[in-house]
Design an enzyme around this catalytic site. Structure first.
Site, PDB file in Angstrom:
ATOM      1  N   ARG A   1      -2.366 -10.633   4.935  1.00 52.09           N
ATOM      2  CA  ARG A   1      -2.849 -10.722   3.558  1.00 52.09           C
ATOM      3  C   ARG A   1      -1.793 -10.107   2.651  1.00 52.09           C
ATOM      4  O   ARG A   1      -1.501  -8.906   2.756  1.00 52.09           O
ATOM      5  CB  ARG A   1      -4.190  -9.995   3.424  1.00 52.09           C
ATOM      6  CG  ARG A   1      -4.816 -10.036   2.043  1.00 52.09           C
ATOM      7  CD  ARG A   1      -6.144  -9.288   2.052  1.00 52.09           C
ATOM      8  NE  ARG A   1      -6.792  -9.313   0.749  1.00 52.09           N
ATOM      9  CZ  ARG A   1      -6.570  -8.420  -0.214  1.00 52.09           C
ATOM     10  NH1 ARG A   1      -5.711  -7.423  -0.037  1.00 52.09           N
ATOM     11  NH2 ARG A   1      -7.216  -8.520  -1.370  1.00 52.09           N
TER      12      ARG A   1
ATOM     13  N   LYS B   1       0.820  -1.207   0.000  1.00 53.90           N
ATOM     14  CA  LYS B   1       0.000   0.000   0.000  1.00 53.90           C
ATOM     15  C   LYS B   1       0.857   1.261   0.000  1.00 53.90           C
ATOM     16  O   LYS B   1       2.046   1.236   0.276  1.00 53.90           O
ATOM     17  CB  LYS B   1      -0.982  -0.037   1.170  1.00 53.90           C
ATOM     18  CG  LYS B   1      -2.050  -1.117   0.955  1.00 53.90           C
ATOM     19  CD  LYS B   1      -3.217  -1.033   1.887  1.00 53.90           C
ATOM     20  CE  LYS B   1      -4.288  -2.054   1.483  1.00 53.90           C
ATOM     21  NZ  LYS B   1      -5.421  -2.074   2.412  1.00 53.90           N
TER      22      LYS B   1
END
Length: 279
Positions: A259, A224
């Protein structure tokens, strides 16, 4: 013994880090959009991640990046149905579906999905009824796509940690009223959703403060933007080392499931972390 019930799977908590491999069957996801859009490429990637040590495969058919194009629930299901069927036919690992649509979730559960990774960021009674009916796992996320339009616009007047905890407490109250066993619930603080870089950093720094419910925590921060801000990597696919460092911090503060895009890298690191810190 605390555990997470995911369909026919029971994941014991506290003894290992569970790795959830990301499989985006989308043309436009922020990191790997288009790479696994065909059934052949998607199955090849699923098999690769399982061979590398993925404990769960998380399949998503709609990009959740800011300003991504709208995809109808019907189109989302069309993208998912063949790959879900093939994964179920060939592998025994739990399969998670990354969605916020009850329409899609119900069809995936009918086809053998074990977990609904609900990225809506709101409580849906319709989704809750599906979880109860199918006895599947339910990942509930703070600040998901129903809340966020950009990563900068949300103000948390009581602070990001308090906002996350208040959201989870409200969700758990609703879940209890509906009679859904808490063993079916997993919490996701929603890194990158309705949070700017400073808020993401604060959330990770204080991650242990949301580890108070006796429920599994899923950490989903792979590649991210706030990781890239710290490492200087504008190319999302070059953020794996930064992602690994952040995930180890999260695991040290209570994360049970991570994840990730790069399964192999995290599998080796988690074996060391678990061998030292979870014994």
């Amino acid at each position: 013994m605390n555990r997470f019930i995911a369909g026919g799977h029971s994941l014991e908590l506290g003894k290992k880090t569970y790795i959830m491999g990301i499989l985006n069957v989308t043309p436009d996801s922020f990191s790997d959009g288009g790479k696994y859009f065909t059934l052949k490429e998607a199955m090849r990637q699923a098999e690769r991640m399982i061979d590398e040590g993925a404990d769960i495969i998380d399949v998503g058919a709609v990009s959740t990046r800011p300003f991504s194009e709208y995809v109808s629930p019907e189109e989302e299901w069309e993208r998912l149905k063949d790959i879900l069927c093939e994964i179920r036919k060939n592998f025994i690992v739990p399969v998670s579906i990354d969605t916020f649509n009850p329409f899609t979730a119900e069809r995936c559960l009918d086809s053998g999905a074990d977990i609904i990774n609900d990225v809506s960021g709101v409580f849906s009674s319709e989704m809750a009824e599906l979880i109860k009916r199918y006895n599947c796992g339910w990942v509930v996320m703070h600040g998901g796509v129903s809340v966020r339009k950009t990563e900068e616009e949300t103000v948390f007047s009581d602070g990001i940690i308090n906002d996350v905890n208040n959201f989870f407490e409200d969700i758990l109250r609703e879940i209890t009223l509906l009679g859904i066993p808490k063993e079916h619930i997993c919490l996701d603080a929603g890194f990158g959703f309705s949070k700017n870089n400073e808020q993401n950093n604060e959330l990770l720094e204080n991650y242990e403060k949301i580890n108070k419910y006796g429920l599994p925590l899923l950490c989903a921060l792979s590649r991210k933007r706030f990781i890239g801000e710290l490492t200087g990597d504008t190319d999302s696919e070059k953020r794996d080392e930064g992602t690994l460092a952040a995930n180890i911090i999260a695991c040290s503060k209570g994360a049970d499931i991570i994840r990730v895009h790069n399964v192999a890298l995290h599998k080796k690191a988690s074996l060391v972390f678990d061998g030292i810190c979870r014994i």
